[in-house]
Design an enzyme around this catalytic site. Structure first.
Site: not given
Length: 273
Positions: A91, A154, A2-3, A109
């Site tokens: 879970h 960078r 999930p972002e 997980r």
């Protein structure tokens, strides 16, 4: 994983059920996830009123007068609002009960986290996991000028710089690929070689892509669902992500897939220079 859009969708989904409510129960079903659960979490939270919810990067924040509960969904976690008494599955690791409903964290997980930041240790933004994060993409501090200024030294590819999260937070793998496509920037371009005008275009693309993803409920990412159990639909709008060897929707060229830092990157060689 999930972002930012998925976490923001989750925050908006759970906020009406939590804000202003008093915690009436806490259940922890294991010692912890990525890190141990805070000691005496039920004693810390039971009987306490929840203030406002918030988000910092991919971290969900649940505010109390005496501190902040920090939740991270990890690789496959999600939060749901359920009736009290709902049977827990394998879970389901953490419940926060408010009245006749509960907030449940499910994380197959076990890379997620439930942490506590006491108010006496200062603002939650000073927590060890949050203090090094870049600016929020929807804040007034985020701009093309910021991206340009922070990337002069960078030499890494711009895609990798976006994923690092120390300049701007929340631009994960999916949304980095989509934002770079919209801005017309090749993901392999060294960050220092991009000029101010192109960075302005990229900053706007990041804001637009993330806002669209939030509006559409995020993306369907394996086990991710929103607090109401519904999947997001932004994946139906992808221009490049997960579309390797298909035709570009703009130029009809072929979408390419490469590996950058162990992550898949998708781009159009014609549209992105």
């Amino acid at each position: 994983m999930p972002e930012l859009p998925e976490v923001e969708v989750t925050r908006r989904g759970v906020a009406p059920y939590l804000e202003g409510q008093v915690v009436t129960g806490v259940v922890v079903r294991r010692a912890g996830l990525r890190w141990p659960f805070p000691a005496d979490l039920p004693a810390l939270l039971c009987g306490r009123a929840i203030g406002l919810t918030g988000r910092r990067g991919k971290y969900l924040l649940i505010g109390f007068a005496h501190g902040t509960l920090i939740i991270h969904l990890g690789m496959s976690g999600h939060l749901r609002i359920l009736p009290v008494g709902s049977a827990a599955q394998k879970h389901d690791h953490f419940d926060l009960q408010v009245g006749n409903q509960l907030l449940r964290l499910t994380d197959p997980r076990r890379f997620g986290a439930v942490l506590w930041h006491p108010a006496e240790e200062g603002a939650v933004e000073e927590h060890l996991l949050l203090r090094g994060l870049g600016v929020e993409p929807f804040s007034v501090d985020f701009s093309g000028e910021l991206l340009y200024r922070q990337t002069r030294a960078r030499r890494a590819a711009i895609k990798q710089v976006l994923l690092a999260g120390d300049i701007v937070v929340g631009v994960g793998n999916i949304y980095a690929s989509e934002s770079l496509f919209r801005a017309g920037i090749n993901p392999k371009t060294p960050a220092y070689r991009i000029g101010p005008a192109r960075y302005e275009k990229l900053a706007q693309a990041i804001r637009d892509i993330l806002a669209a993803a939030i509006t559409q409920g995020g993306s369907t990412l394996r086990d991710f669902v929103g607090a109401d159990g519904q999947s997001g639909y932004f994946q139906q709008s992808y221009f490049v992500y997960d579309r390797a060897d298909t035709a570009c929707r703009i130029c009809c060229g072929t979408i390419r897939q490469i590996k950058q830092g162990q992550r898949s990157t998708f781009y159009c060689v014609n549209c992105q220079k």
